[in-house]
Each structure stands twice: as structure tokens, then as C-alpha cells.
Design a protein around this motif. Structure first.
Motif, mmCIF file in Angstrom:
data_model
loop_
_atom_site.group_PDB
_atom_site.id
_atom_site.type_symbol
_atom_site.label_atom_id
_atom_site.label_comp_id
_atom_site.label_asym_id
_atom_site.label_seq_id
_atom_site.Cartn_x
_atom_site.Cartn_y
_atom_site.Cartn_z
ATOM 1 N N MET A 1 30.915 -47.576 5.800
ATOM 2 C CA MET A 1 30.962 -47.244 4.383
ATOM 3 C C MET A 1 32.278 -47.755 3.785
ATOM 4 S SD MET A 1 30.861 -43.472 2.631
ATOM 5 C CE MET A 1 29.476 -43.362 1.551
ATOM 6 N N GLU A 2 32.156 -48.393 2.650
ATOM 7 C CA GLU A 2 33.327 -48.931 1.959
ATOM 8 C C GLU A 2 34.139 -47.797 1.320
ATOM 9 O OE1 GLU A 2 34.214 -51.813 -1.808
ATOM 10 O OE2 GLU A 2 32.459 -52.221 -0.584
ATOM 11 N N LEU A 3 35.453 -47.942 1.377
ATOM 12 C CA LEU A 3 36.320 -46.947 0.761
ATOM 13 C C LEU A 3 36.473 -47.235 -0.721
ATOM 14 C CD1 LEU A 3 39.116 -46.654 3.465
ATOM 15 C CD2 LEU A 3 37.195 -45.111 3.074
ATOM 16 N N LEU A 4 36.464 -46.181 -1.512
ATOM 17 C CA LEU A 4 36.663 -46.276 -2.950
ATOM 18 C C LEU A 4 38.126 -46.017 -3.271
ATOM 19 C CD1 LEU A 4 33.579 -44.136 -4.016
ATOM 20 C CD2 LEU A 4 33.733 -46.635 -3.960
ATOM 21 N N SER A 5 38.563 -46.572 -4.393
ATOM 22 C CA SER A 5 39.952 -46.411 -4.820
ATOM 23 C C SER A 5 40.011 -45.364 -5.933
ATOM 24 C CB SER A 5 40.465 -47.760 -5.326
ATOM 25 O OG SER A 5 41.836 -47.831 -5.281
ATOM 26 N N ASN A 38 46.401 -45.083 5.991
ATOM 27 C CA ASN A 38 45.954 -45.965 4.908
ATOM 28 C C ASN A 38 44.995 -45.278 3.943
ATOM 29 O OD1 ASN A 38 47.475 -48.255 5.651
ATOM 30 N ND2 ASN A 38 45.996 -48.670 7.275
ATOM 31 N N ARG A 39 45.156 -44.003 3.764
ATOM 32 C CA ARG A 39 44.363 -43.247 2.789
ATOM 33 C C ARG A 39 45.143 -43.062 1.497
ATOM 34 N NH1 ARG A 39 39.381 -41.489 3.803
ATOM 35 N NH2 ARG A 39 38.646 -42.384 5.728
ATOM 36 N N LEU A 40 46.451 -43.003 1.588
ATOM 37 C CA LEU A 40 47.336 -42.929 0.428
ATOM 38 C C LEU A 40 47.993 -44.292 0.297
ATOM 39 C CD1 LEU A 40 48.707 -41.127 -1.751
ATOM 40 C CD2 LEU A 40 50.399 -40.518 -0.029
ATOM 41 N N THR A 41 47.887 -44.903 -0.893
ATOM 42 C CA THR A 41 48.417 -46.256 -1.060
ATOM 43 C C THR A 41 49.617 -46.321 -1.997
ATOM 44 O OG1 THR A 41 46.782 -46.746 -2.778
ATOM 45 C CG2 THR A 41 46.214 -47.340 -0.503
ATOM 46 N N SER A 42 49.815 -45.302 -2.812
ATOM 47 C CA SER A 42 51.022 -45.208 -3.623
ATOM 48 C C SER A 42 51.261 -43.753 -3.997
ATOM 49 C CB SER A 42 50.932 -46.080 -4.881
ATOM 50 O OG SER A 42 50.013 -45.540 -5.799
ATOM 51 N N LYS A 59 36.147 -42.182 1.041
ATOM 52 C CA LYS A 59 34.721 -42.512 1.081
ATOM 53 C C LYS A 59 33.991 -42.011 -0.155
ATOM 54 C CE LYS A 59 34.672 -42.400 6.090
ATOM 55 N NZ LYS A 59 34.280 -41.626 7.276
ATOM 56 N N SER A 60 34.512 -40.918 -0.735
ATOM 57 C CA SER A 60 33.861 -40.314 -1.897
ATOM 58 C C SER A 60 34.866 -39.426 -2.627
ATOM 59 C CB SER A 60 32.678 -39.455 -1.446
ATOM 60 O OG SER A 60 33.159 -38.372 -0.653
ATOM 61 N N LYS A 61 34.488 -39.007 -3.820
ATOM 62 C CA LYS A 61 35.343 -38.070 -4.565
ATOM 63 C C LYS A 61 35.461 -36.747 -3.797
ATOM 64 C CE LYS A 61 36.043 -36.403 -9.244
ATOM 65 N NZ LYS A 61 35.525 -36.412 -10.623
ATOM 66 N N THR A 83 38.354 -42.626 -10.860
ATOM 67 C CA THR A 83 37.826 -43.627 -9.935
ATOM 68 C C THR A 83 38.224 -44.991 -10.485
ATOM 69 O OG1 THR A 83 35.955 -42.193 -9.444
ATOM 70 C CG2 THR A 83 35.757 -44.498 -8.788
ATOM 71 N N LEU A 84 38.812 -45.827 -9.633
ATOM 72 C CA LEU A 84 39.318 -47.123 -10.062
ATOM 73 C C LEU A 84 38.344 -48.251 -9.744
ATOM 74 C CD1 LEU A 84 42.999 -46.733 -8.780
ATOM 75 C CD2 LEU A 84 42.095 -46.220 -11.060
ATOM 76 N N ALA A 85 38.291 -49.239 -10.612
ATOM 77 C CA ALA A 85 37.510 -50.440 -10.341
ATOM 78 C C ALA A 85 38.254 -51.306 -9.335
ATOM 79 C CB ALA A 85 37.259 -51.221 -11.624
ATOM 80 N N PHE A 86 39.576 -51.353 -9.472
ATOM 81 C CA PHE A 86 40.427 -52.051 -8.513
ATOM 82 C C PHE A 86 41.838 -51.518 -8.633
ATOM 83 C CE2 PHE A 86 40.583 -54.618 -12.339
ATOM 84 C CZ PHE A 86 41.930 -54.877 -12.492
ATOM 85 N N ASN A 87 42.644 -51.822 -7.623
ATOM 86 C CA ASN A 87 44.038 -51.397 -7.603
ATOM 87 C C ASN A 87 44.835 -52.470 -6.880
ATOM 88 O OD1 ASN A 87 46.445 -49.964 -7.626
ATOM 89 N ND2 ASN A 87 45.911 -48.759 -5.839
#
Length: 101
Positions: A1-5, A38-42, A59-61, A83-87
Motif C-alpha cells: 500500500m502506498e503511503l499518503l502525505s 520515515n513516518r515523520l518528514t518535517s 497509510k491512511s488518515k 491530506t497533501l497532493a505532494f510534498n
């Protein structure tokens, strides 16, 4: 499953008490753990210490809310999840430049 940002916008309490201050070391430990996973990026605190912004991969909200509940300071703060489209981030900014001189 892809991770969401996700971006989380936290509002810190106006009055910081001793109980809050005592939990800061535990908060920092949890932040470090999530960076390693790698779950927290900033993780950013405003200069006036009224706001905290963090970006996560989850994985989800629902999973994100679970991660937020593991922060010792979450009960003291209000937060909004986006929810971000990209980061995009400048990964080279965190790598120190080594001089051979």
C-alpha cells in the motif's frame, strides 16, 4: 500500500504549564523515532511558539491519528489534518557539507 502525505497544523496552548514542559523530552524522543521510521518528514515550530507544523507519511488518515496519539503533547494541542497532493523537500539541506580543507 502506498503511503499518503499529510500536513498537521498544531495549535499550542497559550499557557504552557510545568506538566507540558516536563513532557517535552518524551515528545522529542517520539519525534526522533518517527523520523527514523520515515513516518515523520518535517517538524517545525513557529518563532512565537504558538504553532507547530509536521508532515507525515501514513497509510491512511486513521493511521495518522494513531501516530498523533503516540505524541505525549497531543492532548495539550488542537490540530487540523490536511491530506497533501505532494510534498517536495530539499533533501540536501539536511546533509552537512564536508570540507576536505
Amino acid at each position: 500500500m502506498e503511503l499518503l502525505s499529510f500536513m498537521v497544523d498544531f495549535t499550542l496552548p497559550e499557557e504552557i504549564d510545568e506538566e507540558f514542559l516536563d513532557l517535552i523530552p518524551e515528545q522529542r524522543t517520539r519525534v526522533a523515532e518517527l523520523f527514523k521510521q520515515n513516518r515523520l518528514t518535517s517538524y517545525t515550530l513557529s518563532a512565537d511558539r504558538s504553532k507547530l507544523w509536521a508532515t507525515f507519511l501514513a497509510k491512511s488518515k486513521r493511521e495518522l491519528v494513531y501516530l498523533l496519539d503516540t505524541f505525549p503533547l497531543t492532548p495539550y494541542m488542537q490540530y487540523t489534518i490536511y491530506t497533501l497532493a505532494f510534498n517536495e523537500q530539499n533533501s540536501s539541506a539536511s546533509i552537512p557539507i564536508i570540507s576536505l580543507n
